[in-house]
Design an enzyme around this catalytic site. Structure first.
Site, short mmCIF file in Angstrom:
data_model
loop_
_atom_site.label_atom_id
_atom_site.label_comp_id
_atom_site.label_asym_id
_atom_site.label_seq_id
_atom_site.Cartn_x
_atom_site.Cartn_y
_atom_site.Cartn_z
N GLY A 74 1.39 -9.42 -6.78
CA GLY A 74 1.45 -9.85 -5.39
C GLY A 74 2.83 -10.20 -4.86
O GLY A 74 2.95 -10.80 -3.79
N CYS A 75 3.88 -9.81 -5.56
CA CYS A 75 5.23 -10.17 -5.11
C CYS A 75 5.61 -9.49 -3.80
O CYS A 75 6.18 -10.13 -2.91
CB CYS A 75 6.26 -9.84 -6.20
SG CYS A 75 5.91 -10.73 -7.75
N THR A 76 5.27 -8.22 -3.66
CA THR A 76 5.59 -7.53 -2.41
C THR A 76 4.74 -8.07 -1.26
O THR A 76 5.29 -8.35 -0.19
CB THR A 76 5.46 -6.00 -2.58
OG1 THR A 76 6.39 -5.59 -3.59
CG2 THR A 76 5.77 -5.27 -1.28
#
Length: 186
Positions: A74-76
């Protein structure tokens, strides 16, 4: 990018960030994707820093089993959520907004350009800041990565910590709500 967060393991509060609230940050120079050198300890005003493990890059595989690591995925989406409400964060009192990871500067630079970020990303690839601040970390495929969290920093002191963060795409909205409810007097 729609992600079914309910299909991914959520992180638990392991106490790894408990010491940060009220802490003075270490005076460590970090390279920023806008070409500046930033010490979070020296910034005046209110600063928002969202910390993430690592972003993917088109054409490069993520570590094996990445989606099964609680809180890794979920970093982006997290970064894009901060991008999308950047103006509102500033209006709510954030003098500075930064993304932060232990990925190297070139990796961060590519991401900042690809996602058209209005704020810089900070690289702590030598782990100097992460170690000095004792950020919660994890090791994946011989990489030392920060666990996902967000910091509200007032004049070099941590005022509030969001940890653990899940789902990541809601973190920016949670930070905005906190800023709106906890305005600083000028």
């Amino acid at each position: 990018m729609d992600v079914d967060w309910s299909a991914l393991p959520s992180p638990v509060d392991d106490g790894g960030a408990r010491h940060l609230t009220g802490a003075a940050l270490p005076d460590v120079a970090l390279s920023a994707t806008d070409g500046s050198i930033v010490s979070l300890a020296r910034l005046t005003g209110r600063t928002v820093v969202f910390v993430y493990p690592m972003t993917g890059r088109p054409g490069i595989a993520l570590p094996e089993g990445w989606d099964q690591i609680p809180g890794a995925r979920g970093c982006t989406p997290q970064t894009c959520a901060f991008r999308d409400i950047y103006v509102e964060l500033k209006e709510a009192g954030a003098a500075h907004v930064y993304g932060f990871s232990t990925q190297d500067f070139a990796y961060q630079q590519e991401l900042a350009e690809r996602l058209h970020l209005p704020f810089p990303l900070l690289s702590d690839s030598d782990l100097e800041f992460s170690s000095a601040a004792r950020l919660p970390m994890m090791t994946v495929e011989n990489m030392t990565l920060a666990k996902r969290l967000a910091l509200i920093i007032d004049d070099g002191m941590v005022s509030h910590v969001f940890y653990p963060v899940f789902p990541p795409d809601r973190n920016a909205g949670d930070v905005l709500s906190w800023l709106q409810s906890n305005r600083r007097s000028q």
